[in-house]
Design an enzyme around this catalytic site. Sequence first.
Site, PDB file in Angstrom:
ATOM      1  CB  ALA A 164      85.634  74.735  43.348  1.00 53.11           C
TER       2      ALA A 164
ATOM      3  CB  ILE B  53      86.124  64.808  43.848  1.00 56.81           C
ATOM      4  CG1 ILE B  53      86.744  63.429  44.076  1.00 56.81           C
ATOM      5  CG2 ILE B  53      84.690  64.656  43.325  1.00 56.81           C
ATOM      6  CD1 ILE B  53      86.026  62.602  45.137  1.00 56.81           C
TER       7      ILE B  53
ATOM      8  NE  ARG C 177      89.969  74.634  53.043  1.00 52.48           N
ATOM      9  CZ  ARG C 177      90.929  73.886  53.566  1.00 52.48           C
ATOM     10  NH1 ARG C 177      91.087  73.850  54.879  1.00 52.48           N
ATOM     11  NH2 ARG C 177      91.747  73.190  52.801  1.00 52.48           N
TER      12      ARG C 177
ATOM     13  CG  LEU D 120      83.509  72.544  54.863  1.00 51.23           C
ATOM     14  CD1 LEU D 120      84.205  71.190  54.965  1.00 51.23           C
ATOM     15  CD2 LEU D 120      82.177  72.401  54.134  1.00 51.23           C
TER      16      LEU D 120
ATOM     17  CB  SER E 284      84.361  66.376  53.113  1.00 55.94           C
ATOM     18  OG  SER E 284      84.279  65.759  54.388  1.00 55.94           O
TER      19      SER E 284
ATOM     20  CE  LYS F 181      83.295  61.813  53.056  1.00 55.35           C
ATOM     21  NZ  LYS F 181      83.359  63.145  52.416  1.00 55.35           N
TER      22      LYS F 181
ATOM     23  CB  VAL G  16      89.104  59.097  43.887  1.00 57.67           C
ATOM     24  CG1 VAL G  16      88.871  59.810  42.568  1.00 57.67           C
ATOM     25  CG2 VAL G  16      87.779  58.920  44.631  1.00 57.67           C
TER      26      VAL G  16
ATOM     27  CB  SER H 137      92.510  61.523  45.845  1.00 56.42           C
ATOM     28  OG  SER H 137      91.383  61.997  46.529  1.00 56.42           O
TER      29      SER H 137
ATOM     30  CG  PHE I  75      91.849  50.839  48.485  1.00 48.41           C
ATOM     31  CD1 PHE I  75      91.607  51.323  49.762  1.00 48.41           C
ATOM     32  CD2 PHE I  75      93.160  50.638  48.087  1.00 48.41           C
ATOM     33  CE1 PHE I  75      92.654  51.614  50.616  1.00 48.41           C
ATOM     34  CE2 PHE I  75      94.210  50.929  48.934  1.00 48.41           C
ATOM     35  CZ  PHE I  75      93.961  51.419  50.207  1.00 48.41           C
TER      36      PHE I  75
END
Length: 346
Positions: free
Chosen positions: A15, A19, A39, A68, A89, A165, A195, A207, A227
């Site tokens: 969070a 994104i 985390r 993770l 990720s 990914k 992004v 990003s 991109f």
Amino acid sequence: MSGEENEKLVAVTGASGFIGLHCVLALLRDGYRVRGTLRDMAREASLRAALEKHVAVGGRLEFCSAELTRDEGWAEAVQDCAYVLHVASPIPRAMPKHEDDLIIPARDGALRVLRAAGDAGVQRVVMTSSIAAITNGHGHDASYVYSERDWTNLDFPLPPYPKSKTIAERAAWDHMDSLGPESALELLVINPGMVYGPILEHDYGTSGEIVRKLMRRDMPGLPKLGFGSVDVRDVATAHIKAMLTPAAAGQRFCCIAEHAWLTDIARILNKNFAARGYKVPNRTLPNFLVRLAALIDKPVRLILYELGKLPQIDNSRIKTVLDWQPRGLEEMVVSMGESMIEHKVV
């Protein structure tokens, strides 16, 4: 959307990320209750403050600790949730010491989330993958148009990020196949390109690195890079539409709005910010110079495999199935630049 629907609890992993935080914001604006995983729980206060600038948070947001690489915390993170947006990720700013530093957390984290979601009776998991899981390691010429049917070729020597990914998304789909048709859990995947869009706080993640470097003139020239590009607000919208659209179950979605060379990004930034003291470089660097720079500048090594390429990507599925209407390139780039000035990143 019914009041009953948007009172449901949605978990958002990662969070605090670029994104992830926008997904939290979009869900709160739509009236959902949100549980975000972190985390580092020390981030909670600053994240709440960032969100409060845009939406009345009230008691609809909670955070919990989950990583993770560890089993602990995931059962609690998804408990009582109708949906899970699995955004977390690892994304590197520099080449990791070993590719497994990215691959293992990405793959095992996805499996931990899916297992916990299945055990908790979650209806649907929307997973954030990447166009990097689609377009790499192929010998196609420039006329080839990639789509959701394509997968990055792991037999090709690739840097850790696209491998992580691809492996993580493959593992997620294999897990779903192993559950069989009797499973009530649904999975679908959003595959964003590069992004852009507004950052919500000073910690902008990875990003925004390209725009930040251009506006700070950290790059002497422009590598020949291209991109598929998308606004972070539209990525968040895609996640929520995917969460709610029955026909989306079991599908992956190429989430890009426009294709753009790095020179296009530089042109937009110069047009909008040069007069304010942010004149960015506009000279294209020969590929051999970029490769030489990578010998001493480790972050440059992350982009060598993409030099000279602008993959064409079909985004018709996301527009048709999710009724998705993205912003244009100039709006996403300018909004990122403006927010970086606002948050004193540049």
